[in-house]
Design a protein around this motif. Structure first.
Motif, PDB file in Angstrom:
ATOM      1  N   CYS A  41    -102.030  89.815   0.395  1.00 46.77           N
ATOM      2  CA  CYS A  41    -103.335  89.443   0.983  1.00 46.77           C
ATOM      3  C   CYS A  41    -103.580  88.046   0.283  1.00 46.77           C
ATOM      4  CB  CYS A  41    -104.318  90.373   0.958  1.00 46.77           C
ATOM      5  SG  CYS A  41    -104.411  91.688   1.963  1.00 46.77           S
ATOM      6  N   GLY A  42    -103.639  88.165  -1.060  1.00 45.65           N
ATOM      7  CA  GLY A  42    -103.758  86.888  -2.022  1.00 45.65           C
ATOM      8  C   GLY A  42    -102.737  86.019  -1.768  1.00 45.65           C
ATOM      9  N   GLY A  43    -101.565  86.311  -1.511  1.00 44.08           N
ATOM     10  CA  GLY A  43    -100.311  85.269  -1.390  1.00 44.08           C
ATOM     11  C   GLY A  43    -100.748  84.429  -0.014  1.00 44.08           C
ATOM     12  N   ALA A  44    -100.804  85.377   0.904  1.00 42.38           N
ATOM     13  CA  ALA A  44    -101.089  84.865   2.465  1.00 42.38           C
ATOM     14  C   ALA A  44    -102.283  84.134   2.462  1.00 42.38           C
ATOM     15  CB  ALA A  44    -101.270  86.051   3.529  1.00 42.38           C
ATOM     16  N   LEU A  45    -103.333  84.543   2.058  1.00 40.86           N
ATOM     17  CA  LEU A  45    -104.760  83.917   2.161  1.00 40.86           C
ATOM     18  C   LEU A  45    -104.469  82.497   1.387  1.00 40.86           C
ATOM     19  CD1 LEU A  45    -107.612  83.582   2.862  1.00 40.86           C
ATOM     20  CD2 LEU A  45    -108.145  84.635   0.694  1.00 40.86           C
ATOM     21  N   ALA A  46    -103.854  82.705   0.116  1.00 37.85           N
ATOM     22  CA  ALA A  46    -103.711  81.154  -0.615  1.00 37.85           C
ATOM     23  C   ALA A  46    -102.693  80.236   0.144  1.00 37.85           C
ATOM     24  CB  ALA A  46    -103.064  81.507  -1.874  1.00 37.85           C
ATOM     25  N   TYR A  47    -101.579  80.777   1.113  1.00 38.81           N
ATOM     26  CA  TYR A  47    -100.825  79.865   1.762  1.00 38.81           C
ATOM     27  C   TYR A  47    -101.477  79.290   2.991  1.00 38.81           C
ATOM     28  CZ  TYR A  47     -97.026  78.602   4.673  1.00 38.81           C
ATOM     29  OH  TYR A  47     -95.930  78.050   5.544  1.00 38.81           O
ATOM     30  N   PHE A  48    -102.320  80.037   3.604  1.00 41.80           N
ATOM     31  CA  PHE A  48    -102.954  79.627   4.796  1.00 41.80           C
ATOM     32  C   PHE A  48    -104.164  78.533   4.252  1.00 41.80           C
ATOM     33  CE2 PHE A  48    -100.632  83.007   6.436  1.00 41.80           C
ATOM     34  CZ  PHE A  48     -99.932  82.422   7.286  1.00 41.80           C
TER      35      PHE A  48
END
Length: 144
Positions: A41-48
């Motif tokens: 979730c953290g990686g996806a959130l940071a990416y977007f």
């Protein structure tokens, strides 16, 4: 004479409702899988949050699994290559380097990489032992 138990018991470390961390409620594997969900979730959130697009995320999300090709050679080499590609150290160093030099694409790549590692951990695919693909730091994959 005291006998030693193979299973460590620590009654001082309790989880919710007083259950010890080694209980069926919160096993080590469950805790590491929950940690993986935070990575995902953290990686996806940071990416977007940093403006990455869905298509690029989808294309590169499984890129670290190219490391599985090491199993065409032998389990020892495969474990080393897979573990390098699936350790959180890699994306963290890449993110730090990208931030330091202002490399936006590197930061996005690190976020995708981190999300991938989290996804694998949620599924139970941990870092590999030399004995084979199914033996991981999260336990054995598949049927016993």
């Amino acid at each position: 004479m005291q006998t030693l138990s193979k299973t460590p018991t620590n009654t001082n470390t309790a989880g919710p409702k007083g259950l010890p961390l080694g209980s069926s409620f919160l096993t080590m594997s469950t805790l590491l899988r929950m940690e993986g969900l935070v990575y995902l979730c953290g990686g996806a959130l940071a990416y977007f949050q940093f403006g990455g697009g869905w298509l690029v995320f989808a294309i590169f999300f499984l890129a670290p699994d190219v490391s599985l090709a090491g199993y065409l050679l032998n389990a020892r080499i495969a474990a080393i290559v897979y573990n390098v590609a699936h350790s959180t150290l890699g994306p963290l160093v890449l993110a730090l380097a990208a931030y330091t030099v202002g490399w936006h694409a590197g930061g996005l790549a690190a976020a995708i990489w981190f999300a991938h590692i989290g996804f694998d951990r949620v599924l139970g695919y941990g870092l590999k032992h030399f004995s084979g693909f199914a033996d991981t730091h999260l336990g054995r994959i598949g049927k016993a």
